[in-house]
Scaffold this motif. Structure first.
Motif, PDB file in Angstrom:
ATOM      1  N   VAL A   1       5.577  13.171  -1.457  1.00 35.48           N
ATOM      2  CA  VAL A   1       5.171  11.777  -1.320  1.00 35.48           C
ATOM      3  C   VAL A   1       3.669  11.664  -1.080  1.00 35.48           C
ATOM      4  O   VAL A   1       2.975  10.921  -1.757  1.00 35.48           O
ATOM      5  CB  VAL A   1       5.937  11.102  -0.167  1.00 35.48           C
ATOM      6  CG1 VAL A   1       5.459   9.671   0.042  1.00 35.48           C
ATOM      7  CG2 VAL A   1       7.437  11.131  -0.440  1.00 35.48           C
ATOM      8  N   SER A   2       3.180  12.412  -0.094  1.00 35.94           N
ATOM      9  CA  SER A   2       1.777  12.311   0.269  1.00 35.94           C
ATOM     10  C   SER A   2       1.384  13.511   1.094  1.00 35.94           C
ATOM     11  O   SER A   2       2.231  14.201   1.664  1.00 35.94           O
ATOM     12  CB  SER A   2       1.535  11.016   1.065  1.00 35.94           C
ATOM     13  OG  SER A   2       0.157  10.844   1.340  1.00 35.94           O
TER      14      SER A   2
ATOM     15  N   THR B   1      -6.833  13.105   0.901  1.00 36.70           N
ATOM     16  CA  THR B   1      -5.468  12.595   0.813  1.00 36.70           C
ATOM     17  C   THR B   1      -4.964  12.618  -0.627  1.00 36.70           C
ATOM     18  O   THR B   1      -5.747  12.520  -1.578  1.00 36.70           O
ATOM     19  CB  THR B   1      -5.376  11.161   1.356  1.00 36.70           C
ATOM     20  OG1 THR B   1      -6.282  10.320   0.620  1.00 36.70           O
ATOM     21  CG2 THR B   1      -5.725  11.105   2.831  1.00 36.70           C
ATOM     22  N   TYR B   2      -3.658  12.731  -0.740  1.00 37.16           N
ATOM     23  CA  TYR B   2      -2.999  12.819  -2.037  1.00 37.16           C
ATOM     24  C   TYR B   2      -1.726  11.989  -1.976  1.00 37.16           C
ATOM     25  O   TYR B   2      -1.076  11.927  -0.933  1.00 37.16           O
ATOM     26  CB  TYR B   2      -2.654  14.272  -2.365  1.00 37.16           C
ATOM     27  CG  TYR B   2      -3.833  15.206  -2.286  1.00 37.16           C
ATOM     28  CD1 TYR B   2      -4.237  15.743  -1.065  1.00 37.16           C
ATOM     29  CD2 TYR B   2      -4.557  15.541  -3.428  1.00 37.16           C
ATOM     30  CE1 TYR B   2      -5.330  16.586  -0.981  1.00 37.16           C
ATOM     31  CE2 TYR B   2      -5.642  16.390  -3.357  1.00 37.16           C
ATOM     32  CZ  TYR B   2      -6.022  16.908  -2.134  1.00 37.16           C
ATOM     33  OH  TYR B   2      -7.100  17.748  -2.068  1.00 37.16           O
ATOM     34  N   TYR B   3      -1.367  11.377  -3.109  1.00 39.46           N
ATOM     35  CA  TYR B   3      -0.188  10.524  -3.166  1.00 39.46           C
ATOM     36  C   TYR B   3       0.572  10.746  -4.456  1.00 39.46           C
ATOM     37  O   TYR B   3      -0.008  11.036  -5.508  1.00 39.46           O
ATOM     38  CB  TYR B   3      -0.590   9.048  -3.086  1.00 39.46           C
ATOM     39  CG  TYR B   3      -1.266   8.663  -1.796  1.00 39.46           C
ATOM     40  CD1 TYR B   3      -2.650   8.653  -1.692  1.00 39.46           C
ATOM     41  CD2 TYR B   3      -0.514   8.309  -0.682  1.00 39.46           C
ATOM     42  CE1 TYR B   3      -3.268   8.311  -0.509  1.00 39.46           C
ATOM     43  CE2 TYR B   3      -1.132   7.956   0.513  1.00 39.46           C
ATOM     44  CZ  TYR B   3      -2.504   7.967   0.592  1.00 39.46           C
ATOM     45  OH  TYR B   3      -3.111   7.627   1.774  1.00 39.46           O
TER      46      TYR B   3
ATOM     47  N   VAL C   1       4.057   5.907  -5.074  1.00 36.07           N
ATOM     48  CA  VAL C   1       3.749   5.257  -3.788  1.00 36.07           C
ATOM     49  C   VAL C   1       2.286   4.839  -3.672  1.00 36.07           C
ATOM     50  O   VAL C   1       1.899   4.217  -2.675  1.00 36.07           O
ATOM     51  CB  VAL C   1       4.118   6.163  -2.597  1.00 36.07           C
ATOM     52  CG1 VAL C   1       5.580   6.610  -2.698  1.00 36.07           C
ATOM     53  CG2 VAL C   1       3.193   7.357  -2.478  1.00 36.07           C
ATOM     54  N   LYS C   2       1.473   5.172  -4.648  1.00 34.13           N
ATOM     55  CA  LYS C   2       0.051   4.803  -4.594  1.00 34.13           C
ATOM     56  C   LYS C   2      -0.110   3.301  -4.445  1.00 34.13           C
ATOM     57  O   LYS C   2       0.557   2.524  -5.118  1.00 34.13           O
ATOM     58  CB  LYS C   2      -0.668   5.280  -5.853  1.00 34.13           C
ATOM     59  CG  LYS C   2      -1.028   6.750  -5.852  1.00 34.13           C
ATOM     60  CD  LYS C   2      -1.757   7.139  -7.129  1.00 34.13           C
ATOM     61  CE  LYS C   2      -2.071   8.634  -7.132  1.00 34.13           C
ATOM     62  NZ  LYS C   2      -2.688   9.057  -8.409  1.00 34.13           N
TER      63      LYS C   2
ATOM     64  N   PHE D   1       1.623   3.182   0.161  1.00 32.70           N
ATOM     65  CA  PHE D   1       1.689   4.090   1.310  1.00 32.70           C
ATOM     66  C   PHE D   1       0.284   4.581   1.647  1.00 32.70           C
ATOM     67  O   PHE D   1      -0.550   4.797   0.751  1.00 32.70           O
ATOM     68  CB  PHE D   1       2.565   5.298   0.993  1.00 32.70           C
ATOM     69  CG  PHE D   1       4.029   5.022   0.851  1.00 32.70           C
ATOM     70  CD1 PHE D   1       4.540   3.734   0.776  1.00 32.70           C
ATOM     71  CD2 PHE D   1       4.934   6.078   0.799  1.00 32.70           C
ATOM     72  CE1 PHE D   1       5.898   3.490   0.642  1.00 32.70           C
ATOM     73  CE2 PHE D   1       6.295   5.868   0.673  1.00 32.70           C
ATOM     74  CZ  PHE D   1       6.765   4.566   0.588  1.00 32.70           C
ATOM     75  N   THR D   2       0.052   4.797   2.928  1.00 33.34           N
ATOM     76  CA  THR D   2      -1.218   5.351   3.396  1.00 33.34           C
ATOM     77  C   THR D   2      -0.937   6.460   4.393  1.00 33.34           C
ATOM     78  O   THR D   2      -0.183   6.260   5.353  1.00 33.34           O
ATOM     79  CB  THR D   2      -2.090   4.282   4.063  1.00 33.34           C
ATOM     80  OG1 THR D   2      -2.319   3.202   3.140  1.00 33.34           O
ATOM     81  CG2 THR D   2      -3.430   4.861   4.478  1.00 33.34           C
ATOM     82  N   ILE D   3      -1.539   7.612   4.178  1.00 36.81           N
ATOM     83  CA  ILE D   3      -1.397   8.730   5.103  1.00 36.81           C
ATOM     84  C   ILE D   3      -2.693   8.864   5.899  1.00 36.81           C
ATOM     85  O   ILE D   3      -3.795   8.699   5.363  1.00 36.81           O
ATOM     86  CB  ILE D   3      -1.061  10.042   4.358  1.00 36.81           C
ATOM     87  CG1 ILE D   3      -0.649  11.142   5.332  1.00 36.81           C
ATOM     88  CG2 ILE D   3      -2.212  10.486   3.467  1.00 36.81           C
ATOM     89  CD1 ILE D   3      -0.073  12.379   4.647  1.00 36.81           C
TER      90      ILE D   3
ATOM     91  N   LEU E   1       2.472   8.161   8.259  1.00 37.88           N
ATOM     92  CA  LEU E   1       2.645   7.648   6.907  1.00 37.88           C
ATOM     93  C   LEU E   1       2.993   6.171   7.040  1.00 37.88           C
ATOM     94  O   LEU E   1       4.104   5.819   7.457  1.00 37.88           O
ATOM     95  CB  LEU E   1       3.747   8.397   6.150  1.00 37.88           C
ATOM     96  CG  LEU E   1       3.913   7.992   4.685  1.00 37.88           C
ATOM     97  CD1 LEU E   1       2.680   8.424   3.879  1.00 37.88           C
ATOM     98  CD2 LEU E   1       5.178   8.603   4.090  1.00 37.88           C
TER      99      LEU E   1
END
Length: 121
Positions: free
Chosen positions: A47-48, A57-59, A63-64, A67-69, A80
């Protein structure tokens, strides 16, 4: 080594949840912390992920933008933030510590237990 995931629950479509992954027993800054999910009958999906050393960060494409990690290195915790949730986000979410090979390729060293996220339509 422990990765404690929490924050899952039941939410309506369009709602939000924030998952937490509290890490202990290893050097937090040496690893990238990732979130993965697995729905019944489906393969596990990355997911991330966030690099604890430089904050990269990677997504997953799915979910781009929703979602924010982010991490609190002082607390050895990765979060998350999940907004605009969809029924297809329903899954057990796991956090893990490892190394990014080439996202979504990720070398997992430690797994945490999962937390259930259920999004109703």
């Amino acid at each position: 080594v422990q990765l404690q995931a929490s924050g899952g629950g039941l939410v309506q479509a369009g709602g939000s949840l924030r998952l937490s992954c509290a890490a202990s027993g290893f050097t937090f800054d040496d690893y990238a912390i990732g979130w993965f999910r697995q729905a019944p009958g489906k393969e596990r999906e990355g997911v991330s992920c966030i690099s604890s050393s430089d904050g990269s960060t990677y997504y997953a494409d799915s979910v781009k933008g929703r979602f924010t990690i982010f991490s609190d290195n002082a607390k050895n915790t990765v979060y998350l933030q999940m907004n605009s949730l969809k029924p297809e986000d329903t899954a057990v979410y796991y956090c893990a510590a490892g190394y990014i090979v080439s996202w979504p390729e990720y070398e997992i060293h430690y797994w945490g237990q999962g937390t259930q996220v259920t999004v109703s339509s």
